[in-house]
Design a protein around this motif. Structure first.
Motif, PDB file in Angstrom:
ATOM      1  N   LEU A 103       2.186  -3.974   3.935  1.00  0.00           N
ATOM      2  CA  LEU A 103       3.488  -3.378   3.655  1.00  0.00           C
ATOM      3  C   LEU A 103       3.232  -1.969   3.139  1.00  0.00           C
ATOM      4  O   LEU A 103       2.725  -1.783   2.026  1.00  0.00           O
ATOM      5  CB  LEU A 103       4.250  -4.209   2.609  1.00  0.00           C
ATOM      6  CG  LEU A 103       5.522  -3.569   2.043  1.00  0.00           C
ATOM      7  CD1 LEU A 103       6.514  -3.203   3.125  1.00  0.00           C
ATOM      8  CD2 LEU A 103       6.175  -4.511   1.023  1.00  0.00           C
ATOM      9  N   TRP A 104       3.536  -0.998   3.964  1.00  0.00           N
ATOM     10  CA  TRP A 104       3.336   0.415   3.579  1.00  0.00           C
ATOM     11  C   TRP A 104       4.624   0.912   2.943  1.00  0.00           C
ATOM     12  O   TRP A 104       5.653   0.952   3.595  1.00  0.00           O
ATOM     13  CB  TRP A 104       2.973   1.226   4.819  1.00  0.00           C
ATOM     14  CG  TRP A 104       2.842   2.696   4.571  1.00  0.00           C
ATOM     15  CD1 TRP A 104       2.459   3.311   3.421  1.00  0.00           C
ATOM     16  CD2 TRP A 104       3.096   3.740   5.513  1.00  0.00           C
ATOM     17  NE1 TRP A 104       2.449   4.676   3.582  1.00  0.00           N
ATOM     18  CE2 TRP A 104       2.840   4.970   4.859  1.00  0.00           C
ATOM     19  CE3 TRP A 104       3.515   3.761   6.853  1.00  0.00           C
ATOM     20  CZ2 TRP A 104       2.992   6.194   5.492  1.00  0.00           C
ATOM     21  CZ3 TRP A 104       3.660   4.981   7.484  1.00  0.00           C
ATOM     22  CH2 TRP A 104       3.394   6.183   6.799  1.00  0.00           C
ATOM     23  N   LEU A 105       4.534   1.232   1.665  1.00  0.00           N
ATOM     24  CA  LEU A 105       5.714   1.706   0.959  1.00  0.00           C
ATOM     25  C   LEU A 105       5.675   3.232   0.912  1.00  0.00           C
ATOM     26  O   LEU A 105       4.752   3.830   0.360  1.00  0.00           O
ATOM     27  CB  LEU A 105       5.752   1.124  -0.458  1.00  0.00           C
ATOM     28  CG  LEU A 105       7.126   1.153  -1.112  1.00  0.00           C
ATOM     29  CD1 LEU A 105       8.109   0.257  -0.365  1.00  0.00           C
ATOM     30  CD2 LEU A 105       7.047   0.712  -2.571  1.00  0.00           C
ATOM     31  N   VAL A 106       6.695   3.822   1.511  1.00  0.00           N
ATOM     32  CA  VAL A 106       6.781   5.281   1.585  1.00  0.00           C
ATOM     33  C   VAL A 106       7.739   5.749   0.491  1.00  0.00           C
ATOM     34  O   VAL A 106       8.796   5.152   0.294  1.00  0.00           O
ATOM     35  CB  VAL A 106       7.323   5.702   2.972  1.00  0.00           C
ATOM     36  CG1 VAL A 106       7.534   7.205   3.045  1.00  0.00           C
ATOM     37  CG2 VAL A 106       6.391   5.217   4.077  1.00  0.00           C
TER      38      VAL A 106
ATOM     39  N   VAL B  95       4.404  -3.342   8.241  1.00  0.00           N
ATOM     40  CA  VAL B  95       5.816  -3.089   7.963  1.00  0.00           C
ATOM     41  C   VAL B  95       5.889  -1.825   7.106  1.00  0.00           C
ATOM     42  O   VAL B  95       5.163  -1.709   6.116  1.00  0.00           O
ATOM     43  CB  VAL B  95       6.466  -4.273   7.214  1.00  0.00           C
ATOM     44  CG1 VAL B  95       7.893  -3.929   6.790  1.00  0.00           C
ATOM     45  CG2 VAL B  95       6.463  -5.520   8.098  1.00  0.00           C
ATOM     46  N   ALA B  96       6.709  -0.876   7.523  1.00  0.00           N
ATOM     47  CA  ALA B  96       6.893   0.341   6.725  1.00  0.00           C
ATOM     48  C   ALA B  96       8.255   0.260   6.047  1.00  0.00           C
ATOM     49  O   ALA B  96       9.269   0.036   6.706  1.00  0.00           O
ATOM     50  CB  ALA B  96       6.805   1.570   7.607  1.00  0.00           C
TER      51      ALA B  96
ATOM     52  N   ILE C 167       0.853  -1.194   0.000  1.00  0.00           N
ATOM     53  CA  ILE C 167       0.000   0.000   0.000  1.00  0.00           C
ATOM     54  C   ILE C 167       0.887   1.241   0.000  1.00  0.00           C
ATOM     55  O   ILE C 167       1.952   1.241   0.617  1.00  0.00           O
ATOM     56  CB  ILE C 167      -0.867  -0.004   1.292  1.00  0.00           C
ATOM     57  CG1 ILE C 167      -1.779  -1.239   1.320  1.00  0.00           C
ATOM     58  CG2 ILE C 167      -1.688   1.266   1.429  1.00  0.00           C
ATOM     59  CD1 ILE C 167      -2.886  -1.237   0.307  1.00  0.00           C
ATOM     60  N   GLY C 168       0.453   2.283  -0.662  1.00  0.00           N
ATOM     61  CA  GLY C 168       1.231   3.517  -0.608  1.00  0.00           C
ATOM     62  C   GLY C 168       0.703   4.539  -1.589  1.00  0.00           C
ATOM     63  O   GLY C 168      -0.232   4.277  -2.346  1.00  0.00           O
ATOM     64  N   ALA C 169       1.329   5.706  -1.583  1.00  0.00           N
ATOM     65  CA  ALA C 169       0.922   6.781  -2.477  1.00  0.00           C
ATOM     66  C   ALA C 169       1.260   6.391  -3.919  1.00  0.00           C
ATOM     67  O   ALA C 169       2.129   5.547  -4.152  1.00  0.00           O
ATOM     68  CB  ALA C 169       1.655   8.064  -2.091  1.00  0.00           C
TER      69      ALA C 169
END
Ligand SMILES: Nc1nc2c(ncn2[C@@H]2O[C@H](COP(=O)(O)OP(=O)(O)O)[C@@H](O)[C@H]2O)c(=O)[nH]1
Ligand SMILES: [Mg+2]
Length: 330
Positions: free
Chosen positions: A112-115, A141-142, A34-36
């Motif tokens: 899984l948060w992808l920044v 998890v970031a 997940i992420g922008a």
């Protein structure tokens, strides 16, 4: 593109658990990325799989479907869900994309948060909100992507911020481009998955059909070669997909596809002067597909106006961007 991971496998399209008893300590499950928009979610999944399963471009909102990519190694298996970027928009297509991302999240074992290490705007905050709304329901998890663009103090500062905002179960810097940090990321994710046998056969790679992958390659070429609103006004359907026959001396895939645009002016751009744009798109898509399939491809493309399809529920359903009453969830 080479895989970073040793001992992994990928290739076929088979699914379904293998019959053998797994060794104890084997872990498997679903991880939603997940992420922008533009954080590098599709790049990360492709890098893990060592194959371009999801299309990648410099433009945001390229990924419209939820795409499954399966990573298998001797002691574990992760089914990644690459998702459309979290963003705000009043358009039907965009709302549908975000709702797909969120439904992938609710079906997963780990978030899984992808920044995006290189840029954080309103979409970053929106993604953080979405992640936090589900924080107590699943491990988080970031991963800070594009670490290749950050110097160590900047990475440390951003890590501190993320730790304060989300208290993730795992936090690390990675680069989908160089492969940096991906082994650690795999270990971190696997440790949070339930123990159990593989969910997919070990040579499974994705749940996408070759037809869909063909359409996505055409869409990627359109994203790369056209500008402004054109990519976002384009959908691709595959009209014919003929695999090489068994006895063919020179195996060849024969694929024909339609590029749908919303207006006549867009059609003119898409076709280009004397058909030059369509030729360039076709050539680029064909080369990508040939690399993916390992076989020559004969690709014919057509352009059609499907008026204002991106705001039209029926067209979204027909193009596979929305589950209609008769369509199984994907
Ligand atoms: N420098 C750098 N660029 C990256 C990295 N990962 C992705 N990108 C680029 O970021 C852009 C968006 O990538 P994409 O995977 O389509 O992002 P998505 O929208 O989150 O799926 C593309 O131009 C990628 O090449 C990375 O680790 N480092
Ligand atoms: Mg993507």
């Amino acid at each position: 593109m080479a895989s970073q991971e040793d001992g992994t496998s990928g290739g076929g399209l088979g699914t379904g658990a293998g019959g053998e008893t797994p060794q104890s300590g084997h872990r498997s499950g679903f991880v939603a990325i997940i992420g922008a928009p533009n954080a590098g979610k599709s790049s990360l999944m492709n890098r893990f799989l060592g194959q371009k399963v999801a299309i990648v471009t410099k433009k945001p909102q390229t990924t419209r479907h939820r795409i499954l990519g399966v990573l298998t190694w001797p002691s574990g298996q992760i089914a990644f869900c690459d998702t459309p970027g979290i963003h705000d928009s009043p358009k039907a297509l965009n709302r549908e994309m975000v709702s797909r991302a969120l439904s992938a999240l609710s079906d997963s074992d780990v978030c899984l948060w992808l920044v995006d290490g290189a840029s954080r705007g309103p979409d970053h905050r929106r993604a953080l909100e979405m992640v936090m709304a589900r924080r107590d329901r699943m491990p988080l998890v970031a991963a800070i992507n594009k670490a290749d663009l950050l110097d160590p103090p900047a990475l440390a500062e951003l890590s501190g911020q993320i730790a304060g905002q989300a208290s993730p179960d795992g936090l690390l810097g990675v680069s989908a481009m160089t492969g940096q940090g991906l082994r650690r990321l795999r270990r971190t994710l696997a440790a949070l998955l339930p123990e159990g046998p593989p969910l997919f056969e070990e040579d499974a790679l994705t749940d996408q059909s070759l037809r869909t992958i063909a359409a996505e390659h055409v869409r990627e070429a359109v994203f790369e070669l056209t500008r402004q609103e054109i990519p976002y006004s384009t959908a691709v359907t595959v009209d014919e997909f003929l695999e090489p026959g068994p006895g063919e001396a020179r195996p060849l895939f024969r694929i024909s596809a339609t590029i749908h645009v919303e207006r006549d002016s867009q059609k003119r751009v898409m076709v280009g002067r004397n058909g030059s744009m369509l030729r360039d798109v076709g050539r680029r898509a064909r080369l990508g597909l040939e690399a993916f399939l390992g076989t020559p491809v004969f690709l014919s493309l057509f352009v059609r106006i499907t008026k204002d399809w991106s705001g039209d529920a029926r067209a979204l359903e027909e193009f596979g961007y929305r589950d209609g009453p008769g369509r199984p969830g994907r």
